[in-house]
Scaffold this motif. Sequence first.
Motif, PDB file in Angstrom:
ATOM      1  N   UNK A   1       0.832  -1.201   0.000  1.00 53.79           N
ATOM      2  CA  UNK A   1       0.000   0.000   0.000  1.00 53.79           C
ATOM      3  C   UNK A   1       0.868   1.254   0.000  1.00 53.79           C
ATOM      4  N   UNK A   2       0.660   2.181  -0.940  1.00 52.99           N
ATOM      5  CA  UNK A   2       1.407   3.449  -0.914  1.00 52.99           C
ATOM      6  C   UNK A   2       1.034   4.271   0.312  1.00 52.99           C
ATOM      7  N   UNK A   3       1.883   5.195   0.715  1.00 53.74           N
ATOM      8  CA  UNK A   3       1.592   5.980   1.930  1.00 53.74           C
ATOM      9  C   UNK A   3       0.416   6.929   1.750  1.00 53.74           C
ATOM     10  N   UNK A   4      -0.260   7.179   2.862  1.00 52.24           N
ATOM     11  CA  UNK A   4      -1.323   8.179   2.946  1.00 52.24           C
ATOM     12  C   UNK A   4      -0.673   9.500   3.345  1.00 52.24           C
ATOM     13  N   UNK A   5      -1.011  10.576   2.648  1.00 55.01           N
ATOM     14  CA  UNK A   5      -0.416  11.881   2.922  1.00 55.01           C
ATOM     15  C   UNK A   5      -1.276  12.660   3.905  1.00 55.01           C
ATOM     16  N   UNK A   6      -0.673  13.028   5.052  1.00 55.30           N
ATOM     17  CA  UNK A   6      -1.336  13.826   6.076  1.00 55.30           C
ATOM     18  C   UNK A   6      -0.641  15.174   6.206  1.00 55.30           C
ATOM     19  N   UNK A   7      -1.388  16.213   6.545  1.00 52.25           N
ATOM     20  CA  UNK A   7      -0.800  17.523   6.821  1.00 52.25           C
ATOM     21  C   UNK A   7      -1.208  17.956   8.225  1.00 52.25           C
TER      22      UNK A   7
ATOM     23  N   UNK B   1       2.130   6.152   6.696  1.00 50.92           N
ATOM     24  CA  UNK B   1       1.699   7.542   6.755  1.00 50.92           C
ATOM     25  C   UNK B   1       2.871   8.463   6.443  1.00 50.92           C
ATOM     26  N   UNK B   2       2.638   9.413   5.565  1.00 49.22           N
ATOM     27  CA  UNK B   2       3.643  10.411   5.226  1.00 49.22           C
ATOM     28  C   UNK B   2       3.134  11.761   5.705  1.00 49.22           C
ATOM     29  N   UNK B   3       3.856  12.367   6.640  1.00 46.72           N
ATOM     30  CA  UNK B   3       3.414  13.620   7.232  1.00 46.72           C
ATOM     31  C   UNK B   3       4.041  14.834   6.566  1.00 46.72           C
ATOM     32  N   UNK B   4       3.245  15.891   6.440  1.00 43.09           N
ATOM     33  CA  UNK B   4       3.695  17.166   5.875  1.00 43.09           C
ATOM     34  C   UNK B   4       3.355  18.258   6.866  1.00 43.09           C
ATOM     35  N   UNK B   5       4.325  19.125   7.163  1.00 38.26           N
ATOM     36  CA  UNK B   5       4.017  20.250   8.050  1.00 38.26           C
ATOM     37  C   UNK B   5       4.958  21.419   7.761  1.00 38.26           C
ATOM     38  N   UNK B   6       4.451  22.662   7.862  1.00 34.50           N
ATOM     39  CA  UNK B   6       5.329  23.832   7.767  1.00 34.50           C
ATOM     40  C   UNK B   6       6.076  23.993   9.081  1.00 34.50           C
ATOM     41  N   UNK B   7       7.264  24.562   9.017  1.00 34.21           N
ATOM     42  CA  UNK B   7       8.013  24.719  10.264  1.00 34.21           C
ATOM     43  C   UNK B   7       8.805  26.020  10.258  1.00 34.21           C
ATOM     44  N   UNK B   8       9.183  26.428  11.460  1.00 32.23           N
ATOM     45  CA  UNK B   8      10.063  27.567  11.663  1.00 32.23           C
ATOM     46  C   UNK B   8      11.200  27.110  12.569  1.00 32.23           C
ATOM     47  N   UNK B   9      12.334  27.763  12.484  1.00 35.71           N
ATOM     48  CA  UNK B   9      13.454  27.450  13.381  1.00 35.71           C
ATOM     49  C   UNK B   9      14.139  28.734  13.832  1.00 35.71           C
ATOM     50  N   UNK B  10      13.406  29.589  14.556  1.00 34.18           N
ATOM     51  CA  UNK B  10      13.985  30.864  14.986  1.00 34.18           C
ATOM     52  C   UNK B  10      15.013  30.641  16.085  1.00 34.18           C
ATOM     53  N   UNK B  11      16.063  31.444  16.123  1.00 35.49           N
ATOM     54  CA  UNK B  11      17.023  31.340  17.235  1.00 35.49           C
ATOM     55  C   UNK B  11      16.360  31.754  18.542  1.00 35.49           C
ATOM     56  N   UNK B  12      16.708  31.067  19.600  1.00 35.53           N
ATOM     57  CA  UNK B  12      16.114  31.389  20.892  1.00 35.53           C
ATOM     58  C   UNK B  12      17.211  31.414  21.951  1.00 35.53           C
ATOM     59  N   UNK B  13      17.453  32.564  22.559  1.00 34.44           N
ATOM     60  CA  UNK B  13      18.497  32.634  23.582  1.00 34.44           C
ATOM     61  C   UNK B  13      18.086  31.886  24.849  1.00 34.44           C
ATOM     62  N   UNK B  14      19.074  31.512  25.615  1.00 34.58           N
ATOM     63  CA  UNK B  14      18.805  30.850  26.888  1.00 34.58           C
ATOM     64  C   UNK B  14      18.049  31.792  27.818  1.00 34.58           C
ATOM     65  N   UNK B  15      17.187  31.231  28.649  1.00 35.23           N
ATOM     66  CA  UNK B  15      16.403  32.035  29.590  1.00 35.23           C
ATOM     67  C   UNK B  15      16.294  31.267  30.898  1.00 35.23           C
ATOM     68  N   UNK B  16      16.911  31.788  31.938  1.00 36.42           N
ATOM     69  CA  UNK B  16      16.852  31.105  33.227  1.00 36.42           C
ATOM     70  C   UNK B  16      15.427  31.081  33.768  1.00 36.42           C
ATOM     71  N   UNK B  17      14.640  32.124  33.479  1.00 43.24           N
ATOM     72  CA  UNK B  17      13.257  32.165  33.949  1.00 43.24           C
ATOM     73  C   UNK B  17      12.445  31.047  33.289  1.00 43.24           C
ATOM     74  N   UNK B  18      12.586  30.914  31.960  1.00 38.62           N
ATOM     75  CA  UNK B  18      11.849  29.867  31.250  1.00 38.62           C
ATOM     76  C   UNK B  18      12.278  28.485  31.720  1.00 38.62           C
ATOM     77  N   UNK B  19      13.593  28.290  31.863  1.00 36.36           N
ATOM     78  CA  UNK B  19      14.093  26.970  32.234  1.00 36.36           C
ATOM     79  C   UNK B  19      13.724  26.605  33.671  1.00 36.36           C
TER      80      UNK B  19
END
Length: 347
Positions: free
Chosen positions: A216-222, A251-269
Amino acid sequence: MHPGVSIIADDTRSWGLETPGPGLLLHVPASGRWAQRPALHLDAFADYRIRLRGGGLTLLWTRIDAYWDRAIFLRGTRPPPEVLPRLSAPEVRTVEAASGSEAWWEQWNWRVARALVEAPLPVLHAGHWCLRPVRAIAAEKAERHAVSPMEWGFGQPPMPPHSLAAVVQYLCVWKEDWWENAPGQRPGAVLGLRGPSSPEAGRVKSWRKHARAGTLPPVLLMYVDILAKWLVLDGHDRLHAALVEGVEPPLLGLWPFIDPPRPASSVREEGALFSADFQLRAGATPETVDRVNRMLVLNFTPGPKGTVSRAWPIPGGRETWREEITARRRRAGGLPGLDDLEWAWLT
């Protein structure tokens, strides 16, 4: 191949979900036809009013509560356009590698990537896209909807797909209570865009033979992040055939993505560590451990790739939305599942 679109191997270390084969990254320029709204796209208006458009038709209206604890979904009356050409038997036979092998996935990756780029009705828009095999999980293993900004934010990896069998149910209108945490409504649920064919329909019967033979060929999901759902872009009948035969569909998955730089944050961590400790003290179930691990990876990775939903303004704004919902309800002559107050909130 349309000029300007580059396709390279995906070397992402982890997307946070199981990927049983290699993938591709598609980089789409913001020029030419890619600068326009795709044939399949999201429109949006205030208060999380979102509609899915395909080929000039509204396929789905959705409104999400401001507290992110409930949503209502209403389908349009017309089926979606076919975004990829139908596969023929000779085309399937040209993929000679063993089903599920790395070579098999590579061949299908490239075939689908080229088809997406050359499609007369484009799905892609300007930006970065990932095309990669994904594996479904049981709905009970899916993560619940987030209740804290430490757990969720725009730009997270996609959730694993689940609840494949729901595509054959095809409700016209339904509501989801994300606070109640019903397994079939958790992030990653698969949503078909058209009603199922009969199990005895010609194409379904043909794909059932492939399902039994393991070809069976893959099913395309987004993946649509704002809805937390995978949409079936191509392969409704293949998915149905696999379900009827009781086999796991590729299943073959498709999705848009971003990869912005993110500085370290002691508050977030520090906040993430506090949240992890609080959740684990409440009971370290396997689901809790998985959720905590995902949250820690999200908050400590310096430059994580994540998926986002891009939407365009609804022409006419609130008035257009109100007219469309009212007309859809009137044409249906009353749809079960919503009371008058829920219709008013959706409208």
